[in-house]
Design a protein around this motif. Structure first.
Motif, short mmCIF file in Angstrom:
data_model
loop_
_atom_site.label_atom_id
_atom_site.label_comp_id
_atom_site.label_asym_id
_atom_site.label_seq_id
_atom_site.Cartn_x
_atom_site.Cartn_y
_atom_site.Cartn_z
N GLY A 16 0.81 -1.22 0.00
CA GLY A 16 0.00 0.00 0.00
C GLY A 16 0.83 1.26 0.00
N ASN A 17 2.11 1.13 -0.24
CA ASN A 17 2.98 2.30 -0.23
C ASN A 17 3.40 2.66 -1.65
N VAL A 18 2.42 2.68 -2.56
CA VAL A 18 2.67 2.98 -3.97
C VAL A 18 1.79 4.14 -4.38
N GLN A 19 2.39 5.06 -5.11
CA GLN A 19 1.64 6.16 -5.70
C GLN A 19 1.79 6.05 -7.21
N ILE A 20 0.66 6.14 -7.91
CA ILE A 20 0.65 6.02 -9.37
C ILE A 20 0.45 7.41 -9.96
N ILE A 21 1.24 7.73 -10.98
CA ILE A 21 1.11 9.01 -11.68
C ILE A 21 0.83 8.72 -13.15
N LEU A 22 -0.31 9.19 -13.64
CA LEU A 22 -0.66 9.08 -15.05
C LEU A 22 -0.65 10.49 -15.62
N ASP A 23 0.34 10.78 -16.40
CA ASP A 23 0.51 12.13 -16.94
C ASP A 23 0.02 12.19 -18.38
N GLY A 24 -0.80 13.17 -18.69
CA GLY A 24 -1.26 13.37 -20.06
C GLY A 24 -2.38 12.43 -20.47
N MET A 25 -3.32 12.19 -19.56
CA MET A 25 -4.45 11.30 -19.85
C MET A 25 -5.19 11.73 -21.12
N LEU A 39 -8.60 0.29 -16.41
CA LEU A 39 -7.34 -0.01 -15.72
C LEU A 39 -7.24 0.80 -14.42
N MET A 40 -7.59 2.08 -14.50
CA MET A 40 -7.55 2.93 -13.31
C MET A 40 -8.52 2.43 -12.24
N LYS A 41 -9.70 1.98 -12.65
CA LYS A 41 -10.67 1.43 -11.68
C LYS A 41 -10.09 0.19 -11.01
N SER A 42 -9.41 -0.65 -11.77
CA SER A 42 -8.79 -1.85 -11.20
C SER A 42 -7.69 -1.48 -10.21
N LYS A 49 -1.66 3.99 -2.40
CA LYS A 49 -1.77 5.19 -1.56
C LYS A 49 -2.52 6.30 -2.28
N LYS A 50 -2.10 6.63 -3.49
CA LYS A 50 -2.74 7.70 -4.27
C LYS A 50 -2.55 7.43 -5.75
N ILE A 51 -3.51 7.96 -6.53
CA ILE A 51 -3.38 7.97 -7.98
C ILE A 51 -3.50 9.42 -8.42
N PHE A 52 -2.47 9.92 -9.10
CA PHE A 52 -2.48 11.28 -9.63
C PHE A 52 -2.65 11.19 -11.14
N VAL A 53 -3.56 12.00 -11.66
CA VAL A 53 -3.81 12.01 -13.10
C VAL A 53 -3.74 13.46 -13.57
N SER A 54 -2.94 13.70 -14.61
CA SER A 54 -2.93 15.04 -15.19
C SER A 54 -3.63 14.97 -16.55
N THR A 55 -4.44 15.97 -16.80
CA THR A 55 -5.19 16.02 -18.05
C THR A 55 -5.65 17.45 -18.29
N LYS A 65 -16.44 12.37 -12.35
CA LYS A 65 -17.66 11.57 -12.29
C LYS A 65 -17.34 10.08 -12.07
N GLU A 66 -16.37 9.56 -12.81
CA GLU A 66 -16.03 8.14 -12.74
C GLU A 66 -15.49 7.72 -11.37
N PHE A 67 -14.72 8.62 -10.74
CA PHE A 67 -14.05 8.25 -9.50
C PHE A 67 -14.58 8.99 -8.28
N ASN A 68 -15.59 9.81 -8.48
CA ASN A 68 -16.22 10.55 -7.39
C ASN A 68 -15.18 11.31 -6.55
N LYS A 69 -14.26 11.95 -7.25
CA LYS A 69 -13.21 12.75 -6.61
C LYS A 69 -13.24 14.15 -7.21
N GLU A 70 -12.96 15.11 -6.38
CA GLU A 70 -12.91 16.48 -6.86
C GLU A 70 -11.57 16.74 -7.52
N LYS A 71 -11.61 17.44 -8.64
CA LYS A 71 -10.36 17.72 -9.35
C LYS A 71 -9.65 18.90 -8.72
N PHE A 72 -8.37 18.88 -8.87
CA PHE A 72 -7.51 19.98 -8.47
C PHE A 72 -7.07 20.65 -9.75
N GLN A 73 -7.39 21.90 -9.89
CA GLN A 73 -7.12 22.59 -11.14
C GLN A 73 -5.99 23.59 -10.97
#
Length: 134
Positions: A16-25, A39-42, A49-55, A65-73
């Protein structure tokens, strides 16, 4: 590299000590968007720990909507921030040129670029502004 793969798999599945970064979705080919979302849902079901997505903003709403998380802009640089960045870059390489001359030139340069580029926030992107300065 089998060792690195097994280490990553162990950390991903158990520690559980992994952070995923997806840049340029938003740069993923449209016919692969659903596959990446699945894949992100899986991954989201694992003890990550966290998934960071830039888009770009267009895809941000879908992710919210898909992940019920508020975006940071991240908001674009203001015109003054753009000019200040350019002046600071040039001060480092130009030596003892007057700041007022650098600021005047940066203003004219930004005007010229913004007249010729269709992306209205192009120079508001810090990386683009820094590249222009260099």
């Amino acid at each position: 590299k089998p060792f690195e793969k097994s280490l990553f798999k162990e950390a991903l599945l158990h520690d559980g000590n992994v952070q995923i970064i997806l840049d340029g979705m938003d740069e993923i080919a449209p016919n692969y968007t659903n596959a990446v979302l699945n894949l992100m849902k899986s991954i989201n079901l694992l003890p990550v720990k966290k998934i960071f997505v830039s888009t770009r903003p267009e895809l941000g709403g879908i992710l919210e909507k898909e992940f019920n998380k508020e975006k940071f802009q991240i908001h674009p640089f203001s015109r003054e921030e753009q000019e200040t960045l350019l002046v600071n870059v040039w001060k480092q390489s130009c030596g003892n040129v007057e700041e007022s001359s650098l600021r005047n030139f940066s203003s004219r340069l930004l005007d010229s670029i913004n007249e010729s580029v269709t992306d209205e926030d192009f120079t508001g992107t810090p990386l683009a502004t820094k590249l222009i300065g260099e």
